[in-house]
Scaffold this active site. Sequence first.
Site, PDB file in Angstrom:
ATOM      1  N   ASP A  73       1.856  -4.627  11.302  1.00  0.00           N
ATOM      2  CA  ASP A  73       2.848  -4.154  12.277  1.00  0.00           C
ATOM      3  C   ASP A  73       2.604  -4.768  13.644  1.00  0.00           C
ATOM      4  O   ASP A  73       3.541  -5.164  14.343  1.00  0.00           O
ATOM      5  CB  ASP A  73       2.807  -2.623  12.388  1.00  0.00           C
ATOM      6  CG  ASP A  73       3.603  -1.955  11.285  1.00  0.00           C
ATOM      7  OD1 ASP A  73       4.361  -2.655  10.581  1.00  0.00           O
ATOM      8  OD2 ASP A  73       3.457  -0.730  11.114  1.00  0.00           O
ATOM      9  N   THR A 118      -1.062   7.525  -1.158  1.00  0.00           N
ATOM     10  CA  THR A 118      -2.293   7.456  -1.977  1.00  0.00           C
ATOM     11  C   THR A 118      -3.206   6.306  -1.555  1.00  0.00           C
ATOM     12  O   THR A 118      -4.368   6.272  -1.969  1.00  0.00           O
ATOM     13  CB  THR A 118      -1.915   7.218  -3.445  1.00  0.00           C
ATOM     14  OG1 THR A 118      -1.236   5.953  -3.524  1.00  0.00           O
ATOM     15  CG2 THR A 118      -1.026   8.312  -3.983  1.00  0.00           C
ATOM     16  N   ASP A 150      -2.385  -0.765  12.562  1.00  0.00           N
ATOM     17  CA  ASP A 150      -1.798  -1.497  11.436  1.00  0.00           C
ATOM     18  C   ASP A 150      -1.679  -2.975  11.824  1.00  0.00           C
ATOM     19  O   ASP A 150      -0.864  -3.357  12.670  1.00  0.00           O
ATOM     20  CB  ASP A 150      -0.423  -0.912  11.096  1.00  0.00           C
ATOM     21  CG  ASP A 150       0.112  -1.509   9.802  1.00  0.00           C
ATOM     22  OD1 ASP A 150       0.364  -0.746   8.870  1.00  0.00           O
ATOM     23  OD2 ASP A 150       0.261  -2.756   9.727  1.00  0.00           O
ATOM     24  N   ARG A 201       0.846  -1.189   0.000  1.00  0.00           N
ATOM     25  CA  ARG A 201       0.000   0.000   0.000  1.00  0.00           C
ATOM     26  C   ARG A 201       0.885   1.243   0.000  1.00  0.00           C
ATOM     27  O   ARG A 201       1.741   1.398   0.878  1.00  0.00           O
ATOM     28  CB  ARG A 201      -0.872  -0.039   1.255  1.00  0.00           C
ATOM     29  CG  ARG A 201      -1.838   1.100   1.387  1.00  0.00           C
ATOM     30  CD  ARG A 201      -2.884   0.763   2.435  1.00  0.00           C
ATOM     31  NE  ARG A 201      -2.742   1.556   3.631  1.00  0.00           N
ATOM     32  CZ  ARG A 201      -3.776   2.116   4.261  1.00  0.00           C
ATOM     33  NH1 ARG A 201      -4.993   1.958   3.816  1.00  0.00           N
ATOM     34  NH2 ARG A 201      -3.594   2.815   5.355  1.00  0.00           N
TER      35      ARG A 201
HETATM   36  N1  URA Z   1      -4.512  -1.861   7.063  1.00  0.00           N
HETATM   37  C1  URA Z   1      -4.367  -1.967   8.411  1.00  0.00           C
HETATM   38  O1  URA Z   1      -3.533  -2.726   8.893  1.00  0.00           O
HETATM   39  N2  URA Z   1      -5.150  -1.202   9.199  1.00  0.00           N
HETATM   40  C2  URA Z   1      -6.088  -0.380   8.704  1.00  0.00           C
HETATM   41  O2  URA Z   1      -6.792   0.277   9.495  1.00  0.00           O
HETATM   42  C3  URA Z   1      -6.223  -0.287   7.302  1.00  0.00           C
HETATM   43  C4  URA Z   1      -5.432  -1.048   6.501  1.00  0.00           C
END
Ligand code: URA
Length: 217
Positions: free
Chosen positions: A209, A114, A206, A110
């Site tokens: 993470d 953007t 995330d 990602r």
């Molecule tokens: N990816 C994630 O890990 N968390 C989000 O809130 C959106 C995409």
Amino acid sequence: MNATAQSKPRLTVVAHPLVEDCLARLRDIETATAEFRRAARLLTQLLLFEATRDLPLASTSVVTPLEAATVNRIRRPIVLVPVLRSGLAMLDTATDMFPDARVGFVGLERDERTAIPRGYYRKLPTPIDQAAVMILEPMLATGGSALASLEIAKADGARDLRLICAVAAPEGVRAVHERMPDCAIYIATLDRGLNDRKYIMPGLGDFGDRYFGTEPL
Ligand code: URA
């Protein structure tokens, strides 16, 4: 029987007290990596349990230590496609549940500015037209990476497509439904929406993470 997902509900929010408890732990900022992993694995199991409820069975026989017995085995081949990186968090549980599953990979990154996914790797097993193809994507935010993965699988011949996510935003569900109306989506919760950085709110931060322990200390 045709391998399609058309007769299934397009969106299933899996309801179970264990799902709620896992979500509570995953959302909590105080949850450390080990507990986050445990809750993520259990949640994956509960989601897949529901997502595969309708799989067709084939009757066969085995010999028990005592006599012959008629048994049922899952008839449809299973293909698991974790979307790299965070989908890997769901893979061990999924292969424990479906030990004969074949595994494909879609690598999407990602762009943090953007939020548009960039593909850097793909390898799916062939053929997949008779398989139940399970896309493993813990967070359905904009739907960009889920859609890119679904489109890759569809282009390779997949007809029974199932998207397995822990947390979804309405924006992501809408995007998938618009472009992939025959994909069945299984989620633990439909959250409020996306913030301006395209994170799901209230979400859990995330996922990758937190699962892989790559948050800055
Ligand atoms: N990816 C994630 O890990 N968390 C989000 O809130 C959106 C995409």
